[in-house]
Scaffold this motif. Structure first.
Motif, PDB file in Angstrom:
ATOM      1  N   SER A  49     104.467  55.924  40.030  1.00 38.45           N
ATOM      2  CA  SER A  49     104.469  57.303  39.547  1.00 38.45           C
ATOM      3  C   SER A  49     103.384  58.133  40.244  1.00 38.45           C
ATOM      4  O   SER A  49     103.196  59.295  39.922  1.00 38.45           O
ATOM      5  CB  SER A  49     104.247  57.345  38.023  1.00 38.45           C
ATOM      6  OG  SER A  49     103.012  56.726  37.684  1.00 38.45           O
ATOM      7  N   ARG A  50     102.674  57.489  41.184  1.00 36.25           N
ATOM      8  CA  ARG A  50     101.646  58.167  41.966  1.00 36.25           C
ATOM      9  C   ARG A  50     101.826  57.799  43.441  1.00 36.25           C
ATOM     10  O   ARG A  50     102.426  56.777  43.764  1.00 36.25           O
ATOM     11  CB  ARG A  50     100.240  57.776  41.485  1.00 36.25           C
ATOM     12  CG  ARG A  50      99.965  58.183  40.042  1.00 36.25           C
ATOM     13  CD  ARG A  50      98.640  57.629  39.548  1.00 36.25           C
ATOM     14  NE  ARG A  50      97.491  58.221  40.229  1.00 36.25           N
ATOM     15  CZ  ARG A  50      96.948  59.377  39.941  1.00 36.25           C
ATOM     16  NH1 ARG A  50      97.453  60.121  38.958  1.00 36.25           N
ATOM     17  NH2 ARG A  50      95.887  59.836  40.593  1.00 36.25           N
ATOM     18  N   ALA A  51     101.302  58.640  44.318  1.00 32.59           N
ATOM     19  CA  ALA A  51     101.403  58.398  45.757  1.00 32.59           C
ATOM     20  C   ALA A  51     100.112  58.827  46.432  1.00 32.59           C
ATOM     21  O   ALA A  51      99.423  59.743  45.965  1.00 32.59           O
ATOM     22  CB  ALA A  51     102.582  59.159  46.354  1.00 32.59           C
ATOM     23  N   TYR A  52      99.792  58.143  47.538  1.00 30.15           N
ATOM     24  CA  TYR A  52      98.623  58.506  48.330  1.00 30.15           C
ATOM     25  C   TYR A  52      99.014  59.568  49.342  1.00 30.15           C
ATOM     26  O   TYR A  52     100.001  59.427  50.058  1.00 30.15           O
ATOM     27  CB  TYR A  52      98.080  57.279  49.056  1.00 30.15           C
ATOM     28  CG  TYR A  52      97.532  56.221  48.131  1.00 30.15           C
ATOM     29  CD1 TYR A  52      96.303  56.385  47.499  1.00 30.15           C
ATOM     30  CD2 TYR A  52      98.250  55.049  47.890  1.00 30.15           C
ATOM     31  CE1 TYR A  52      95.803  55.416  46.648  1.00 30.15           C
ATOM     32  CE2 TYR A  52      97.751  54.073  47.044  1.00 30.15           C
ATOM     33  CZ  TYR A  52      96.526  54.262  46.423  1.00 30.15           C
ATOM     34  OH  TYR A  52      96.037  53.304  45.586  1.00 30.15           O
ATOM     35  N   GLY A  53      98.213  60.622  49.428  1.00 28.78           N
ATOM     36  CA  GLY A  53      98.471  61.683  50.381  1.00 28.78           C
ATOM     37  C   GLY A  53      97.809  61.404  51.711  1.00 28.78           C
ATOM     38  O   GLY A  53      97.244  60.328  51.946  1.00 28.78           O
ATOM     39  N   ALA A  54      97.831  62.388  52.593  1.00 28.57           N
ATOM     40  CA  ALA A  54      97.235  62.235  53.918  1.00 28.57           C
ATOM     41  C   ALA A  54      95.718  62.069  53.844  1.00 28.57           C
ATOM     42  O   ALA A  54      95.099  61.553  54.780  1.00 28.57           O
ATOM     43  CB  ALA A  54      97.586  63.437  54.787  1.00 28.57           C
ATOM     44  N   ASP A  55      95.114  62.496  52.717  1.00 25.67           N
ATOM     45  CA  ASP A  55      93.673  62.360  52.538  1.00 25.67           C
ATOM     46  C   ASP A  55      93.287  61.047  51.864  1.00 25.67           C
ATOM     47  O   ASP A  55      92.104  60.793  51.611  1.00 25.67           O
ATOM     48  CB  ASP A  55      93.118  63.527  51.724  1.00 25.67           C
ATOM     49  CG  ASP A  55      93.761  63.645  50.343  1.00 25.67           C
ATOM     50  OD1 ASP A  55      94.658  62.816  50.024  1.00 25.67           O
ATOM     51  OD2 ASP A  55      93.395  64.557  49.591  1.00 25.67           O
ATOM     52  N   GLY A  56      94.272  60.201  51.562  1.00 24.74           N
ATOM     53  CA  GLY A  56      93.986  58.921  50.937  1.00 24.74           C
ATOM     54  C   GLY A  56      93.798  58.982  49.439  1.00 24.74           C
ATOM     55  O   GLY A  56      93.498  57.958  48.810  1.00 24.74           O
ATOM     56  N   PRO A  60      99.968  62.398  41.251  1.00 28.14           N
ATOM     57  CA  PRO A  60     101.288  62.182  40.642  1.00 28.14           C
ATOM     58  C   PRO A  60     102.415  62.524  41.611  1.00 28.14           C
ATOM     59  O   PRO A  60     102.305  63.446  42.415  1.00 28.14           O
ATOM     60  CB  PRO A  60     101.275  63.137  39.438  1.00 28.14           C
ATOM     61  CG  PRO A  60      99.826  63.300  39.109  1.00 28.14           C
ATOM     62  CD  PRO A  60      99.119  63.292  40.442  1.00 28.14           C
ATOM     63  N   THR A  61     103.490  61.747  41.532  1.00 31.63           N
ATOM     64  CA  THR A  61     104.668  61.994  42.361  1.00 31.63           C
ATOM     65  C   THR A  61     105.909  61.731  41.529  1.00 31.63           C
ATOM     66  O   THR A  61     105.824  61.289  40.375  1.00 31.63           O
ATOM     67  CB  THR A  61     104.651  61.089  43.603  1.00 31.63           C
ATOM     68  OG1 THR A  61     105.697  61.487  44.489  1.00 31.63           O
ATOM     69  CG2 THR A  61     104.857  59.633  43.229  1.00 31.63           C
ATOM     70  N   ASN A  62     107.069  61.997  42.082  1.00 31.59           N
ATOM     71  CA  ASN A  62     108.314  61.718  41.366  1.00 31.59           C
ATOM     72  C   ASN A  62     108.396  60.223  41.062  1.00 31.59           C
ATOM     73  O   ASN A  62     108.190  59.402  41.971  1.00 31.59           O
ATOM     74  CB  ASN A  62     109.527  62.129  42.204  1.00 31.59           C
ATOM     75  CG  ASN A  62     109.596  63.623  42.426  1.00 31.59           C
ATOM     76  OD1 ASN A  62     109.165  64.417  41.588  1.00 31.59           O
ATOM     77  ND2 ASN A  62     110.129  64.032  43.570  1.00 31.59           N
ATOM     78  N   PRO A  63     108.664  59.838  39.825  1.00 32.10           N
ATOM     79  CA  PRO A  63     108.750  58.409  39.486  1.00 32.10           C
ATOM     80  C   PRO A  63     109.754  57.681  40.378  1.00 32.10           C
ATOM     81  O   PRO A  63     110.850  58.179  40.649  1.00 32.10           O
ATOM     82  CB  PRO A  63     109.209  58.431  38.020  1.00 32.10           C
ATOM     83  CG  PRO A  63     108.730  59.750  37.501  1.00 32.10           C
ATOM     84  CD  PRO A  63     108.880  60.704  38.655  1.00 32.10           C
TER      85      PRO A  63
END
Length: 270
Positions: A49-56, A60-63
């Protein structure tokens, strides 16, 4: 999402062999004996339900959820040459603002060869070459392979026998470079495994697996990476059958999901 999926698919069956007469273990530096076969079927359930972005940083993200079936096989063609193969079928669901998006596909087919080079100062060394045919496309992920892509991976293994907590154990390290087609960035991955034989019929496996995409194809989003921790318990049920129960979690990364999963596997050695 697909970047994390390709990572899991790439490491789930990295080199398996007989480490002792009691129980098989993840140890690519040790080849299968001539004429011996190892088949592992496994079922993994994962979600995020979470994701790492370009900054590490995780946000929260789409499940996302996935169920995956894998079959992995090794055959000892020679005492120092082991043939390997793997395939995976998965069902994935992403909950988005516009509704549920799902897919059910054969994800990839993989095959290759591992050659044991020998031992140097107590360390066993082996080389492995794999070819992977991607059979499904991960929509919306610029890092993931697309259907029809054929990737080639070269890896080197280093294995040692040791003792840990007063028990027989082994360590195994795998470092690989994956050359990818279809305009996708190449990958470097490293896997470190420790196996502790708690009893003649029970082995505990601890593993760290790391992945990084490299090359100009990463732009404009930057590179993708994932760092995963795995823990498994393997119990021998009979001379030919062992059962594996384990799980994993992604504890750091960039441009990838922060997923966790549980795994049930059946090991057949004959």
């Amino acid at each position: 999402m697909g970047a994390a999926n390709s990572i899991w698919g790439g490491i789930a069956g990295t080199g398996l062999a007989l480490m002792s007469s009691a129980l098989p273990a993840h140890a690519g530096a040790w080849p299968q004996e001539k004429g011996k076969t190892l088949v592992i079927t496994s079922f993994t359930v994962a979600e995020a339900s979470r994701a790492y972005g370009a900054d590490g940083r995780a946000a929260p993200t789409n499940p996302f959820s996935k169920k995956e079936f894998q079959i992995y096989a090794e055959y000892g063609w020679r005492d120092t040459v082991t043939l390997v193969g793997k395939a995976a079928y998965s069902s994935e669901i992403v909950e988005s603002p516009i509704g549920r998006v799902g897919s059910n596909d054969l994800r990839f087919i993989e095959g290759g060869v591992r050659v044991a080079l020998g031992e140097w100062r107590g360390t066993r060394i082996a080389l492995e070459t794999l070819g992977t045919l991607t059979t499904a496309t991960y929509e919306g992920d610029t890092f993931s392979p697309e259907a029809g892509n054929v990737d080639v991976e070269s890896a080197v293994y280093f294995g040692q026998t040791t003792t840990l907590l007063g028990r027989d154990a082994f360590t195994d390290q795998r470092v690989a470079y994956r050359l990818r087609t279809g305009g996708k960035p190449d990958e470097i991955n490293a896997i470190a495994t420790a196996g502790v034989h708690m009893s003649p019929d029970w082995t505990v496996l601890l593993q760290s697996s790391n992945f990084l995409s490299i090359g100009p194809e990463n732009a404009p989003r930057g590179s993708a990476s994932a760092y995963k921790a795995h823990l498994s318990s393997i119990i021998r049920m009979s001379p030919i059958l062992s059962v594996e129960i384990g799980g994993y979690t992604t504890y750091a990364g960039m441009n990838t999901v922060k997923d966790s999963g549980i795994k049930l596997g059946f090991w057949y050695h004959f």
